[in-house]
Design a protein around this motif. Structure first.
Motif, short mmCIF file in Angstrom:
data_model
loop_
_atom_site.label_atom_id
_atom_site.label_comp_id
_atom_site.label_asym_id
_atom_site.label_seq_id
_atom_site.Cartn_x
_atom_site.Cartn_y
_atom_site.Cartn_z
N ARG A 246 0.82 -1.20 0.00
CA ARG A 246 0.00 0.00 0.00
C ARG A 246 0.86 1.26 0.00
NH1 ARG A 246 -4.11 -1.04 4.80
NH2 ARG A 246 -2.21 -1.92 5.66
N GLU A 247 2.03 1.19 0.64
CA GLU A 247 2.92 2.34 0.61
C GLU A 247 3.42 2.60 -0.80
OE1 GLU A 247 4.84 5.60 1.29
OE2 GLU A 247 3.56 4.63 2.79
N SER A 248 3.74 1.52 -1.54
CA SER A 248 4.14 1.68 -2.94
C SER A 248 2.99 2.27 -3.76
CB SER A 248 4.57 0.33 -3.52
OG SER A 248 5.71 -0.18 -2.86
N ALA A 249 1.77 1.81 -3.47
CA ALA A 249 0.62 2.32 -4.20
C ALA A 249 0.42 3.81 -3.91
CB ALA A 249 -0.64 1.54 -3.81
N ARG A 250 0.59 4.21 -2.66
CA ARG A 250 0.45 5.64 -2.34
C ARG A 250 1.51 6.47 -3.06
NH1 ARG A 250 0.23 3.43 3.02
NH2 ARG A 250 -1.94 3.15 3.70
N ARG A 251 2.73 5.97 -3.09
CA ARG A 251 3.79 6.71 -3.77
C ARG A 251 3.51 6.82 -5.26
NH1 ARG A 251 8.78 5.30 -5.98
NH2 ARG A 251 8.63 3.14 -5.24
N LEU A 252 2.98 5.75 -5.85
CA LEU A 252 2.60 5.81 -7.26
C LEU A 252 1.51 6.86 -7.47
CD1 LEU A 252 2.51 4.82 -10.19
CD2 LEU A 252 0.99 2.96 -9.44
N GLY A 253 0.52 6.89 -6.58
CA GLY A 253 -0.55 7.87 -6.71
C GLY A 253 -0.03 9.30 -6.64
N ARG A 254 0.90 9.54 -5.72
CA ARG A 254 1.46 10.89 -5.58
C ARG A 254 2.28 11.29 -6.81
NH1 ARG A 254 2.48 8.92 -0.22
NH2 ARG A 254 4.66 8.50 -0.81
#
Length: 796
Positions: free
Chosen positions: A565-573
């Motif tokens: 989920r942290e990777s997903a958040r970074r991708l979103g940002r």
């Protein structure tokens, strides 16, 4: 689900994010498809509870008829192991709770707290039912001398005497292992306890695809097995001779004493002393120890658990030690195995017959090599494409259980231009043994769920991907008199000299061979014709969105790369920053490997206008190729070579989002910017990479061999970056779009044509024919072209 494009009126429904950016409000959504685990549990748990209740009723009925009492167990140890018999279930229960909380805390599971609680309730119910079964099981086992006092030890020991050379071999193997295995004597019992706990935790914390199968199989063999003890009971060969395991011998003598006390003292002795010797009544025929270990090992391999090799080693040791320790007769072992096979068959029948017969797995397995999802036909059917033409070769395509790999086979078959038939293949669990032996047979094929393999005529060419399909392919070649040519795509299990052609790519690191065609990139179905068709279909649906349109193709965890989920958040940002700088819209397409937790984290992190598609299995409204065709620029997660290759097949600029670190970090320049990225022992890396990620990262750095099935995605990523066709997201060193070499498919066509039609080059592809779906009865109906099969987003 897809957030549809807004009309002018829809823009009034836009909502503001906390950052003040505009997000397109999603319309009313259809009810999402239930996950396979949920479907399985709704019907499966009730079945398990019913089976346990029946077993308990049978136990109570046996007690009432025979007049034998149930006893309450006192504190005691597992025979042959100085460990209290409450230790394994307690370890499983406590370890499960701790690992669930840790996985949730570090974001590795991708589950909500509600899902964690729901699964925990189910799993603790399973453990409680298992304990109840063991309680009834050992009570009935205690009653055996009274229920059937006749024993067959003399007959079984005579078989052992006749097979003394085999016993000697087992003893020699055990002696050799004992020189290197510490505390050798404890592992007969401890090995089973270890694989039981590991299998429970691995299934429960993983995909849960075969979790209920595994637990029900173990429960069922314990329920049925205790009644099979009554058919031809035996005490054990230790009444004639001692074995090589001193710890087991001590336990066997105590078991013999218990047997004699029950036989002589009857019901009164059980009532007075049964609780103190609860786990020590003997029963040799059949070996439930071996049978239960086989069930655990089978579902470990079916579920592709990391502990499957450990389970296989433990099963082998238990098989040998059970007779060398003289706990069991030789004849006990095959009977226990047959009972386990019957239990597996019943379990699969009641809970579903594996990954293809049930709903497809939501996440593609590690090793899938192409990204186009090809819908599967009904069980037993096959799909014929093109009408047979005199003089043209006949092609069979064996369907791989991984849709991505199967798409590569279809891409080659379509490009050849010859009529072909897609043969559905479903396999029994024991096909692995025939594959290991390198045999050419259909014995491992589940013929009830597979297409018929009837001939003549036999095909001139067999195209396949996936290890399982190699065995029937070799059988087809044998039946054709050697005329049928075998073309394998990806990584083979069969030695390369036994193949006619191998079409592979660099990430597998295979040794060079004359039959090998080493392409630069995986084959795919994202042809110009398909992209044009998808663009025409999707343009009206997103035409009102602000441009430029930036497609965001999202994969998931693969090998050493854990899409947390942290990777997903970074991708979103990072994707939001990229789109905001251009005033554009994100067209987000998730895939089968994208977990629900990662989807939620990604969507929450996006703070620019976007259209967000949540992946659904076999969804005809999947916009994957439509987004690719219409996008002005494309961002792809680095885990999926298939999506990367499809993106590069367009004439748009492509950016790769890297994630994961440690030993197998995707983006090598990151090492220069932050040397900690390769320091895998740091908590920041372990949290993002996970233990399984570390396991694969280590495997990538080992030399390639048959059992090392890892692949190094970086080898192809580096090629794409070096060609200038793609850049890392956030890298501003250059944005010139260069054409990606597109001759891989043409080279493959030329190589295959030279096999089947020597002396002839690649010809012009024949016009697309209307495919005919042929059912088991041979009836034909018109279907949609295989090349036009909709749906994508199955990353590799």
């Amino acid at each position: 689900m897809l957030d549809q494009d807004p009309s002018a009126a829809d823009w009034a429904g836009q909502r503001k994010t906390s950052a003040g950016a505009v997000r397109i409000a999603p319309p009313a959504q259809a009810r999402p498809l239930p996950e396979p685990a949920a479907e399985m549990l709704r019907g499966g748990i009730g079945l398990v509870v019913l089976a346990v209740l029946i077993f308990v009723v049978l136990g109570i009925g046996t007690s009432m008829i025979a007049g034998t009492p149930f006893t309450v167990p006192h504190s005691g140890n597992i025979p042959g192991l100085h460990t209290n018999y409450w230790v394994p279930p307690i370890v499983a229960a406590v370890g499960y709770l701790l690992l669930q909380m840790v996985a949730k805390w570090i974001g590795a599971s991708g589950r909500t707290w509600r899902e964690v609680v729901k699964f925990a309730a189910t799993d603790y119910l399973l453990l409680a039912l298992f304990i109840l079964i063991i309680y009834v099981h050992f009570n009935i086992k205690m009653w055996l001398p009274l229920l059937n006092p006749r024993i067959y030890d003399a007959d079984y020991f005579a078989v052992d005497q006749a097979l003394q050379p085999l016993l000697t071999v087992f003893q020699d193997i055990r002696g050799a292992i004992a020189h290197v295995l510490p505390w050798t004597d404890i592992w007969y019992q401890a090995a089973f306890m270890v694989i039981f706990v590991l299998s429970f935790l691995s299934h429960a914390l993983g995909s849960r695809r075969f979790h209920l199968h595994n637990m029900f199989g173990v429960m069922l063999i314990e329920m049925v097995g205790v009644f099979t003890y009554m058919i031809a009971p035996a005490v054990g060969p230790f009444i004639y001779e001692q074995g090589a395991n001193a710890l087991a011998t001590t336990a066997e003598l105590k078991m013999l004493e218990v047997y004699q006390n029950v036989r002589d003292g009857g019901v009164a002795w059980i009532a007075a002393n049964g609780g103190m010797f609860f786990a020590e009544p003997p029963a040799a025929m059949p070996s439930l120890h071996v049978g239960c270990s086989l069930i655990i090992t089978y579902y470990a391999f079916r579920g592709r658990l990391w502990m499957a090799p450990i389970s296989a080693v433990a099963l082998t040791w238990i098989f040998i030690e059970s007779v060398v320790s003289r706990w069991h007769y030789l004849v006990d072992l095959p009977v226990g195995i047959l009972l386990a096979i019957a239990v597996i068959a019943v379990t699969n029948r009641l809970l579903g017959d594996g990954p293809v017969a049930d709903a497809k797995e939501r996440r593609s397995l590690e090793g899938a090599e192409s990204g186009t999802l090809v819908p599967l036909r009904a069980a037993g059917s096959e799909m014929a494409v093109g009408q047979p033409v005199a003089g043209q070769p006949l092609v069979w395509v064996l369907q791989c259980h991984r849709p991505g790999d199967h798409a590569q086979s279809l891409a080659l078959a379509n490009a050849l231009g010859w009529p072909y038939v897609v043969k559905k293949t479903v396999f029994h669990w024991y096909e692995l043994f025939f594959a290991l032996a390198g045999m050419a047979t259909l014995v491992g094929l589940n013929k009830r769920h597979s297409s018929p393999f009837a001939g003549p005529p036999w095909p001139d060419l067999v195209i396949l991907a996936g290890r399982q399909n190699e065995t029937p392919a070799k059988w087809i070649r044998k039946k054709s008199g050697g005329r049928a040519k075998i073309v394998v795509i990806g990584r083979p299990w069969t030695p390369q000299p036994q193949l006619d052609c191998l079409i592979t790519t660099p990430q597998f690191r295979l040794p060079k061979h004359g039959v090998q065609l080493l392409n630069r990139f995986p084959l795919h179905l994202a042809t110009k014709e398909r992209l044009s068709a998808e663009a025409a279909a999707w343009a009206p649906r997103i035409g009102n969105l602000p441009r430029p349109w930036i497609a965001l193709m999202v994969g998931g965890s693969s090998g050493p790369y854990v899409f947390s989920r942290e990777s997903a958040r970074r991708l979103g940002r990072e994707a939001s920053d990229f789109a905001r700088a251009q005033g554009g819209t994100l067209l987000v397409s998730t895939s089968a490997r994208t977990t629900k937790g990662a989807m939620r984290a990604l969507e929450a992190a996006i703070d620019v206008p976007c259209q967000f598609y949540r992946f659904r299995e076999n969804d005809p409204d999947n916009p994957h190729l439509g987004y690719l065709a219409l996008a002005d620029e494309i961002i792809v997660t680095g885990d999926s070579l298939s999506m990367l290759t499809e993106a590069c097949a367009t004439d748009r600029q492509v950016y790769i989002f890297e994630f994961g670190g440690g030993l197998a970090a995707m983006h090598s320049p990151r090492v220069q910017r932050d040397p900690r990225i390769r320091q895998w022992w740091r908590w920041s890396q372990l949290k993002d990479q996970g233990l399984l990620g570390l396991h694969y990262a280590i495997a990538i750095h080992l030399p390639p061999f048959k059992l090392n099935r890892s692949r190094d995605l970086r080898l192809i990523q580096d090629q794409v970056i070096a060609s200038g066709r793609a850049h890392w997201l956030g890298d501003s060193s250059g944005t010139t779009v260069r054409a990606l070499p597109s001759d891989d498919l043409q080279r493959a066509v030329e190589r295959v044509r030279s096999l089947v039609q020597p002396g002839k080059g690649a010809g012009t592809r024949s016009a697309a024919a209307t495919p005919i779906v042929q059912g088991p009865t041979g009836a034909s109906t018109t279907g949609s072209p295989a090349v036009g099969a909709t749906g994508a987003g199955q990353p590799a």
